[in-house]
Design an enzyme around this catalytic site. Structure first.
Site, PDB file in Angstrom:
ATOM      1  N   TYR A  42      31.274  20.137 -10.581  1.00 37.02           N
ATOM      2  CA  TYR A  42      30.908  20.206 -11.758  1.00 37.02           C
ATOM      3  C   TYR A  42      28.838  20.620 -11.737  1.00 37.02           C
ATOM      4  O   TYR A  42      28.580  19.704 -10.680  1.00 37.02           O
ATOM      5  CB  TYR A  42      30.727  18.912 -12.719  1.00 37.02           C
ATOM      6  CG  TYR A  42      30.265  19.033 -14.136  1.00 37.02           C
ATOM      7  CD1 TYR A  42      30.506  19.898 -14.815  1.00 37.02           C
ATOM      8  CD2 TYR A  42      29.054  18.346 -14.378  1.00 37.02           C
ATOM      9  CE1 TYR A  42      30.029  19.841 -16.460  1.00 37.02           C
ATOM     10  CE2 TYR A  42      28.386  18.384 -15.502  1.00 37.02           C
ATOM     11  CZ  TYR A  42      28.890  18.911 -16.709  1.00 37.02           C
ATOM     12  OH  TYR A  42      28.282  19.297 -17.823  1.00 37.02           O
ATOM     13  N   ASP A  84      23.703  20.929  -5.282  1.00 38.09           N
ATOM     14  CA  ASP A  84      23.388  20.227  -6.564  1.00 38.09           C
ATOM     15  C   ASP A  84      23.298  18.725  -6.167  1.00 38.09           C
ATOM     16  O   ASP A  84      24.665  18.203  -5.866  1.00 38.09           O
ATOM     17  CB  ASP A  84      24.577  20.611  -7.498  1.00 38.09           C
ATOM     18  CG  ASP A  84      24.302  20.022  -8.691  1.00 38.09           C
ATOM     19  OD1 ASP A  84      23.507  19.246  -8.731  1.00 38.09           O
ATOM     20  OD2 ASP A  84      25.159  20.451  -9.759  1.00 38.09           O
ATOM     21  N   LYS A  93      19.606  12.756 -13.132  1.00 39.91           N
ATOM     22  CA  LYS A  93      20.292  11.411 -12.905  1.00 39.91           C
ATOM     23  C   LYS A  93      19.175  10.487 -12.566  1.00 39.91           C
ATOM     24  O   LYS A  93      18.260  10.032 -13.368  1.00 39.91           O
ATOM     25  CB  LYS A  93      21.577  11.345 -12.264  1.00 39.91           C
ATOM     26  CG  LYS A  93      22.659  12.458 -13.078  1.00 39.91           C
ATOM     27  CD  LYS A  93      24.116  11.994 -12.877  1.00 39.91           C
ATOM     28  CE  LYS A  93      24.876  12.772 -13.782  1.00 39.91           C
ATOM     29  NZ  LYS A  93      25.520  13.983 -13.508  1.00 39.91           N
TER      30      LYS A  93
HETATM   31  C1  LIG Z   1      25.557  15.284 -14.252  1.00 41.56           C
HETATM   32  C2  LIG Z   1      25.466  16.740 -13.178  1.00 41.56           C
HETATM   33  C3  LIG Z   1      24.938  17.855 -13.796  1.00 41.56           C
HETATM   34  C4  LIG Z   1      24.411  18.056 -15.091  1.00 41.56           C
HETATM   35  O1  LIG Z   1      23.439  17.209 -15.379  1.00 41.56           O
HETATM   36  P1  LIG Z   1      23.057  16.747 -17.044  1.00 41.56           P
HETATM   37  O2  LIG Z   1      21.744  15.761 -16.936  1.00 41.56           O
HETATM   38  O3  LIG Z   1      24.140  15.907 -17.659  1.00 41.56           O
HETATM   39  O4  LIG Z   1      22.770  18.078 -17.694  1.00 41.56           O
HETATM   40  C5  LIG Z   1      25.000  18.751 -12.817  1.00 41.56           C
HETATM   41  N1  LIG Z   1      25.311  18.736 -11.536  1.00 41.56           N
HETATM   42  C6  LIG Z   1      26.032  17.360 -11.346  1.00 41.56           C
HETATM   43  C7  LIG Z   1      26.478  17.467  -9.388  1.00 41.56           C
HETATM   44  C8  LIG Z   1      25.876  16.411 -11.983  1.00 41.56           C
HETATM   45  O5  LIG Z   1      26.659  15.324 -11.440  1.00 41.56           O
END
Ligand SMILES: *Cc1c(COP(=O)(O)O)cnc(C)c1O
Length: 435
Positions: A149, A244, A272
């Site tokens: 994701y 990511d 995060k």
């Molecule tokens: C949570 C998450 C996102 C998206 O971040 P948001 O702050 O919710 O937009 C993107 N990539 C990864 C790996 C994530 O865990």
């Protein structure tokens, strides 16, 4: 051992109200508790590892706001830093010293990026990183993996089609097929699929994007050798490797998964933890790659509230603590011992469940498989058992994420008393879920 269901009367009333205001009653879909029993709990406050809901129920929290709260709730240093900044105004839309400070703290402790740009969410960070990769390579296609994701931007809301290497299919209404056509979706931990993609789309692939450790669809820990393979093939093919690290950054260590695997991705994204609980995201790369971002270069990216001073103050306070020697070692030890206890219990009882773990992340999978490394290895039917475990845990004062596909997090605020109480509740809940 049966226990009573907790009262959710106030939460249920609030949820009813919320449904008249928001689609599904929430401002982010998983919060709606669609995959577990009961109405979502409306949270009143948190302190250290504990949460209190609107009905006065108390929980030990392992969701930790989906990862950001590596220092627990209401951390005094973060709170004081935010309070000190509050009296000076909330936003200026002009540069502040605090942005320099957070950047300095990150860049001087991270050997994988030379320049950084702050944004306001993980989604924004990844969306910008993809644009940067495309602008830099002058290519359009990207490879993403089924089970990773990367936020909700259009080109990443794409799932695998049929076949080994295919164009993606949109996984959300409203994403044009033309966008999905630029995203190639393949299975994780499969070298042949990556080679095939580069052969089929020679000279067209701008980047491979992968989560530092895929942790949004179960915890799909990849072979180290496979991660190194991704580095090599992207280099050979003139494509970039985007890590990511929105979950893994500042979680697996201050330098995240890049350091954990000992590889140098071209672009890294964060979110995060980086904002200490405030909305912050970031992306970074070498000075050379980052020189393509506006106003230096032709890749446009901006944000009214980017580098927000309150959020920067929270991030500085959080990351100052995380950069102290031994922080991650202690957290990993706590987690390893927690998981070991559960594994021993599972083995003694002969239960059909596994606990996967890395750093301070853990995930329960109701499976007999020794290893789960790809999304299609997760049995959707096993989620029924998670549902039962989730309810039993809530009834015993333990708050896990409301879906069996979500991982759990241990924070530095979890005490040994918290852990012991949790182990007892987990053992009882597993016996019920597996019976
Ligand atoms: C949570 C998450 C996102 C998206 O971040 P948001 O702050 O919710 O937009 C993107 N990539 C990864 C790996 C994530 O865990």
């Amino acid at each position: 051992m049966q226990v009573q269901d907790i009262s959710r009367e106030r939460s249920a009333q609030l949820f009813d109200k919320a449904k008249s205001y928001f689609p599904g009653g929430v401002n982010s879909p998983v919060r709606a508790f669609k995959s577990v029993y009961g109405t979502p709990l409306f949270i009143e406050r948190g302190d250290k590892a504990h949460l209190w809901d609107a009905d006065g129920n108390e929980f030990i929290d392992y969701c930790c706001s989906w990862g950001p709260l590596i220092l627990g709730h209401n951390n005094p240093q973060i709170r004081e830093a935010v309070q000190a900044q509050l009296g000076k105004g909330l936003s200026f839309g002009a540069p502040t010293r605090l942005e320099n400070e957070l950047a300095e703290l990150i860049l001087s402790n991270n050997s994988y990026i030379e320049k950084i740009r702050f944004v306001s969410s993980g989604t924004e960070a990844v969306m910008s990183a993809i644009r940067l990769a495309r602008g830099y390579t002058k290519r359009d296609k990207i490879i993403k993996f089924e089970g990773c994701y990367h936020g909700h931007s259009d080109s990443l809301l794409v799932k695998a089609g049929s076949g080994l290497v295919t164009f993606g299919e949109t996984s959300s209404a409203g994403v044009p097929q033309a966008f999905a056509d630029e995203t190639i979706v393949i299975a994780l931990n499969d070298k042949a699929a990556v080679q095939q993609a580069f052969a089929d789309f020679s000279g067209q692939i701008a980047a491979i994007i992968i989560e530092g450790v895929p942790a949004n669809n179960g915890l799909l820990i990849q072979d180290r050798e496979y991660i190194h393979f991704l580095r090599e093939i992207t280099q050979q093919q003139g494509a970039l490797l985007i890590f990511d690290e929105v979950i893994t950054g500042f979680r697996l260590g201050f330098e995240g998964a890049a350091h954990y695997y000992g590889i140098r991705p071209d672009i890294l994204t964060y979110g995060k933890i980086i904002g200490g609980g405030m909305p912050v995201g970031a992306y970074g790369a070498s000075t050379e790659i980052m020189s393509h971002i506006s106003p230096d270069g032709g890749v446009y990216q901006a944000g009214t509230l980017s580098g927000n001073p309150i959020a920067m103050a929270a991030g500085i306070a959080a990351l100052s603590i995380l950069s102290q020697p031994g922080f991650y070692e202690t957290l990993a030890e706590t987690t390893a011992s927690f998981v070991q206890h559960i594994r021993t219990f599972i083995a003694e009882q002969g239960l059909e469940v596994k606990v996967f773990t890395i750093g301070s992340i853990f995930w329960f999978a109701f499976t007999t498989s020794e290893n789960i490394q790809r999304a299609d290895q997760i049995d959707p039917a096993s989620m029924e058992k998670y549902k039962i475990m989730h309810r039993e845990l809530l009834n015993r004062g333990i708050y896990f994420g409301p879906s069996g596909y979500e991982v759990g997090f241990i924070s530095a605020a979890h005490t040994s008393e918290d852990i012991d109480a949790t182990l007892k509740a987990i053992k009882e809940s597993l016996l019920i879920a597996c019976s």
